[in-house]
Write an enzyme that holds these catalytic residues in place. Sequence first.
Site, PDB file in Angstrom:
ATOM      1  N   GLU A 202       0.795  -1.273  -0.051  1.00  0.00           N
ATOM      2  CA  GLU A 202      -0.015   0.058  -0.138  1.00  0.00           C
ATOM      3  C   GLU A 202       0.880   1.145   0.213  1.00  0.00           C
ATOM      4  OE1 GLU A 202      -2.885   0.453   2.974  1.00  0.00           O
ATOM      5  OE2 GLU A 202      -4.136  -1.548   2.378  1.00  0.00           O
TER       6      GLU A 202
ATOM      7  N   HIS B 153      -4.633   6.485   0.495  1.00  0.00           N
ATOM      8  CA  HIS B 153      -4.020   5.114   0.379  1.00  0.00           C
ATOM      9  C   HIS B 153      -4.548   4.188  -0.718  1.00  0.00           C
ATOM     10  CE1 HIS B 153      -7.197   3.763   3.006  1.00  0.00           C
ATOM     11  NE2 HIS B 153      -6.769   2.448   2.737  1.00  0.00           N
TER      12      HIS B 153
ATOM     13  N   HIS C 266      -5.245   0.072  -2.309  1.00  0.00           N
ATOM     14  CA  HIS C 266      -5.678  -1.203  -1.927  1.00  0.00           C
ATOM     15  C   HIS C 266      -5.026  -2.038  -3.081  1.00  0.00           C
ATOM     16  CE1 HIS C 266      -9.322  -0.335   0.813  1.00  0.00           C
ATOM     17  NE2 HIS C 266      -8.074  -0.055   1.475  1.00  0.00           N
TER      18      HIS C 266
END
Length: 145
Positions: free
Chosen positions: A23, A84, A86
């Site tokens: 990530e 962020h 995934h």
Amino acid sequence: MLKIKTEDHGEIRRHGEETYPHECCGVLLGRFDDDGARVVTSTARCGNTRTDSAHNRYNIDPKELVRIQREGRERGEDIIGFYHSHPDHPAQWSKTDLGEAHWFGCSYVITSVEQGKAAVTNSFELTGSDENDKRLVDEKVVVAS
Ligand SMILES: [Zn+2]
């Protein structure tokens, strides 16, 4: 609503591709408009301090966050959100994401990265008044130059 320039939007997605299969994470800087929209004027990359499980966890070093906040203020920018990625998972928030979200009224952007390529990018606003009733709510993302 989150307003973001094509350039910054692309930068978030590129960061996710670069750190794949781990990530990536970072901070969105900008301003809060009177109509409630958050306007991104720059992004700041952060190092993911979660080395134990960096493929599905992220964590921003508090010291790094303080530095980013200070540098932003010097340019007249506030922290308006976080992003962020995934890796190989949908661009939807997880229970962990909600648990670790503490900035009310800020945007939480999540980009899914499939097989190393950035796919869907979504944004969620953290609403509520305290830790007990907080929620991540879908918000519209307007990408424009
Ligand atoms: Zn997540």
